[in-house]
Design a protein around this motif. Structure first.
Motif, PDB file in Angstrom:
ATOM      1  N   ALA A  61       0.830  -1.212   0.000  1.00  0.00           N
ATOM      2  CA  ALA A  61       0.000   0.000   0.000  1.00  0.00           C
ATOM      3  C   ALA A  61       0.862   1.258   0.000  1.00  0.00           C
ATOM      4  O   ALA A  61       0.622   2.204  -0.772  1.00  0.00           O
ATOM      5  N   LEU A  62       1.879   1.278   0.863  1.00  0.00           N
ATOM      6  CA  LEU A  62       2.751   2.451   0.919  1.00  0.00           C
ATOM      7  C   LEU A  62       3.524   2.620  -0.387  1.00  0.00           C
ATOM      8  O   LEU A  62       3.731   3.762  -0.858  1.00  0.00           O
ATOM      9  N   SER A  63       3.957   1.508  -0.981  1.00  0.00           N
ATOM     10  CA  SER A  63       4.697   1.596  -2.243  1.00  0.00           C
ATOM     11  C   SER A  63       3.825   2.200  -3.338  1.00  0.00           C
ATOM     12  O   SER A  63       4.275   3.053  -4.121  1.00  0.00           O
ATOM     13  N   LEU A  64       2.576   1.754  -3.406  1.00  0.00           N
ATOM     14  CA  LEU A  64       1.667   2.307  -4.410  1.00  0.00           C
ATOM     15  C   LEU A  64       1.427   3.792  -4.192  1.00  0.00           C
ATOM     16  O   LEU A  64       1.422   4.597  -5.140  1.00  0.00           O
ATOM     17  N   VAL A  65       1.232   4.160  -2.916  1.00  0.00           N
ATOM     18  CA  VAL A  65       0.983   5.571  -2.608  1.00  0.00           C
ATOM     19  C   VAL A  65       2.203   6.415  -2.972  1.00  0.00           C
ATOM     20  O   VAL A  65       2.090   7.477  -3.614  1.00  0.00           O
ATOM     21  N   VAL A  66       3.392   5.950  -2.569  1.00  0.00           N
ATOM     22  CA  VAL A  66       4.613   6.716  -2.851  1.00  0.00           C
ATOM     23  C   VAL A  66       4.868   6.789  -4.355  1.00  0.00           C
ATOM     24  O   VAL A  66       5.221   7.850  -4.895  1.00  0.00           O
ATOM     25  N   HIS A  67       4.698   5.651  -5.055  1.00  0.00           N
ATOM     26  CA  HIS A  67       4.914   5.647  -6.510  1.00  0.00           C
ATOM     27  C   HIS A  67       3.971   6.618  -7.211  1.00  0.00           C
ATOM     28  O   HIS A  67       4.397   7.419  -8.055  1.00  0.00           O
ATOM     29  N   ASN A  68       2.686   6.541  -6.861  1.00  0.00           N
ATOM     30  CA  ASN A  68       1.717   7.420  -7.513  1.00  0.00           C
ATOM     31  C   ASN A  68       1.972   8.890  -7.170  1.00  0.00           C
ATOM     32  O   ASN A  68       1.852   9.776  -8.037  1.00  0.00           O
ATOM     33  N   ALA A  69       2.332   9.159  -5.910  1.00  0.00           N
ATOM     34  CA  ALA A  69       2.601  10.541  -5.515  1.00  0.00           C
ATOM     35  C   ALA A  69       3.815  11.088  -6.259  1.00  0.00           C
ATOM     36  O   ALA A  69       3.810  12.236  -6.737  1.00  0.00           O
ATOM     37  N   ALA A  70       4.878  10.257  -6.381  1.00  0.00           N
ATOM     38  CA  ALA A  70       6.068  10.708  -7.109  1.00  0.00           C
ATOM     39  C   ALA A  70       5.755  10.932  -8.585  1.00  0.00           C
ATOM     40  O   ALA A  70       6.204  11.921  -9.202  1.00  0.00           O
ATOM     41  N   ARG A  71       4.973  10.034  -9.175  1.00  0.00           N
ATOM     42  CA  ARG A  71       4.638  10.164 -10.593  1.00  0.00           C
ATOM     43  C   ARG A  71       3.787  11.410 -10.842  1.00  0.00           C
ATOM     44  O   ARG A  71       4.018  12.156 -11.802  1.00  0.00           O
ATOM     45  N   VAL A  72       2.801  11.629  -9.963  1.00  0.00           N
ATOM     46  CA  VAL A  72       1.956  12.807 -10.117  1.00  0.00           C
ATOM     47  C   VAL A  72       2.783  14.084  -9.968  1.00  0.00           C
ATOM     48  O   VAL A  72       2.608  15.066 -10.719  1.00  0.00           O
ATOM     49  N   SER A  73       3.716  14.057  -8.995  1.00  0.00           N
ATOM     50  CA  SER A  73       4.559  15.243  -8.792  1.00  0.00           C
ATOM     51  C   SER A  73       5.425  15.514 -10.022  1.00  0.00           C
ATOM     52  O   SER A  73       5.570  16.671 -10.453  1.00  0.00           O
ATOM     53  N   MET A  74       6.006  14.461 -10.612  1.00  0.00           N
ATOM     54  CA  MET A  74       6.836  14.640 -11.803  1.00  0.00           C
ATOM     55  C   MET A  74       6.008  15.127 -12.994  1.00  0.00           C
ATOM     56  O   MET A  74       6.443  15.978 -13.769  1.00  0.00           O
TER      57      MET A  74
END
Length: 447
Positions: A40-53
């Protein structure tokens, strides 16, 4: 009551037996929770990083389209990289925004690397657009981030497994110690305390369970002792009037009524003596007087003198150290039970230190085979419909004093399916290899 106490303690031991897989169950539970949290944390972090980029890429594209617009309006030439006028590939959603007179950006994600679009309306009515892809550097950053998240998730799961093994192992050891101590209590060791056996400095629910088992054992032990004392007192008080009744019956004139009265009086005296013997055996104060005897010769001589119709076979002679009086008591009680509840022929076999008494009757009841003889069990549950009586209870108690083991089984044909009626019952006495000094018994010098 003793059988009830043993069943209660045995139930606790069976429940404590979960320790065999507790550490792995706890480890699996922690690992599963850790894996779920890590994913769950990996998905959240991945999506947050992708959205930020993507947001950064859109901001950059917006800045570039503004610069390209100013240059075009000043020079009249389109000299900014990746820009076009009225690009036919411009996404429909973005074109709709621009036609409203607004500058806008758009991300087209079609399963691969996303496309970044920016568009602005020009004064001459045309649309200037800028098209760029997601940079390789951003893709590499996301790949590195995903790899770091995967490594972190794996480490979390492995760490959770290790933590579960440690915690589960500690709890499993405490439960195993408690189960071992409870087994010793069920075996009659009155000085064993489950709470002291598990030890430990930090108190937890295991200590509460152990304290509850100790309290239960103490309460049942007190009830057993009170029951034994009451039984012994009643039997002792009955001895005098029963003896007087038997003496008075012997003074009656000869006849059938006199014989019936004398028979019942003798049966009552035997019952009182048996009850007193059971009370003494329950008190664990009986001690065997050990002597060396030849088991086969002893059994053959005593059984033949008791009942010549019983078949005795000595397959292997053996010298044993035991109490002849108590061994005779066990043997005679087993023979009496076979004669009363079984059917002839009755056979006694001696093989080494093992004595087997077999009849050809309907077999032992299932409750006796499952839980052993009990003086409280009466009624139709017995194979003859009259209960076990005290004979088998006394035989089992005397066997314990001898340090021996007394087992019961029904004899069925070899390979018979379940439910086949037995062809007889067999009681087997297993005498110990060494003198039973752990029961408090003591040797007696031969005469």
């Amino acid at each position: 009551m003793r059988g009830h106490f043993r069943r209660l303690v045995t139930a606790f031991v069976r429940r404590a037996g979960i320790g065999a897989g507790l550490r792995w169950k706890l480890s699996a539970a922690i690992a599963l929770v850790g894996a779920l949290v890590a994913v769950a944390l990996s998905l959240v972090v991945h999506n947050a990083a992708r959205v930020s980029m993507l947001d950064n890429a859109r901001d950059l594209a917006d800045e570039r389209i503004m610069i390209a617009q100013r240059n075009y309006e000043l020079s009249g030439r389109l000299n900014f990289p990746n820009t076009k006028i009225d690009d036919p590939q411009l996404p429909t959603e973005l074109r709709a925004k621009v036609e409203e007179g607004r500058r806008a950006t758009y991300v087209a994600d079609r399963g691969g690397a996303p496309d970044i679009w920016a568009a602005v309306p020009l004064k001459n009515g045309h649309v200037m657009s800028l098209h760029s892809g997601f940079t390789d550097r951003s893709s590499d950053i996301l790949k590195d981030l995903d790899q770091a998240l995967w490594i972190g998730s794996t480490a979390t799961v492995l760490g959770g497994c290790a933590l579960g093994v440690l915690i589960g192992g500690h709890l499993s050891r405490r439960l195993r110690k408690a189960a071992t101590a409870a087994n010793r209590v069920a075996g009659g060791e009155t000085d064993v305390r489950v709470r002291d056996a598990i030890g430990g400095v930090v108190r937890d629910e295991t200590d509460d369970l152990a304290s509850a088992v100790d309290a239960m054992a103490d309460a049942l032990r007190q009830r057993l002792e009170a029951e034994r004392r009451v039984t012994a007192d009643i039997a002792h008080e009955l001895r005098t009037p029963v003896t007087g009744l038997l003496t008075a019956a012997e003074l009656l004139p000869p006849g059938r009524p006199t014989e019936l009265v004398q028979d019942r009086a003798r049966a009552m005296r035997t019952l009182v003596e048996d009850v007193l013997e059971v009370a003494r055996l329950d008190s664990a104060s009986e001690r065997a007087e050990l002597q060396d005897i030849l088991l086969g010769e002893f059994v053959a001589r005593r059984v033949t003198a008791k009942d010549p119709d019983v078949v005795v076979r000595v397959r292997h002679e053996s010298e044993v150290t035991t109490d002849p009086r108590r061994l005779e008591r066990v043997l005679f009680n087993l023979l009496a039970n076979a004669a009363r509840h079984g059917a002839p022929p009755i056979e006694v076999t001696v093989e080494g230190r093992v004595v087997r008494v077999r009849d050809h009757g309907p077999g032992f009841p299932e409750d006796l085979l499952a839980e052993g003889p009990s003086r409280f069990r009466t009624g139709s549950a017995d194979r003859a419909g009259r209960g076990h009586g005290l004979g088998l209870t006394i035989a089992a108690g005397q066997a314990r004093v001898l340090g021996a083991r007394l087992t019961f089984r029904n004899v069925r044909p070899a390979g018979a399916p379940p439910g086949t009626p037995p062809e007889g019952a067999a009681a087997v006495l297993w005498l110990p290899e060494h003198a039973p000094t752990n029961t408090g018994s003591y040797p007696v010098l031969g005469q």
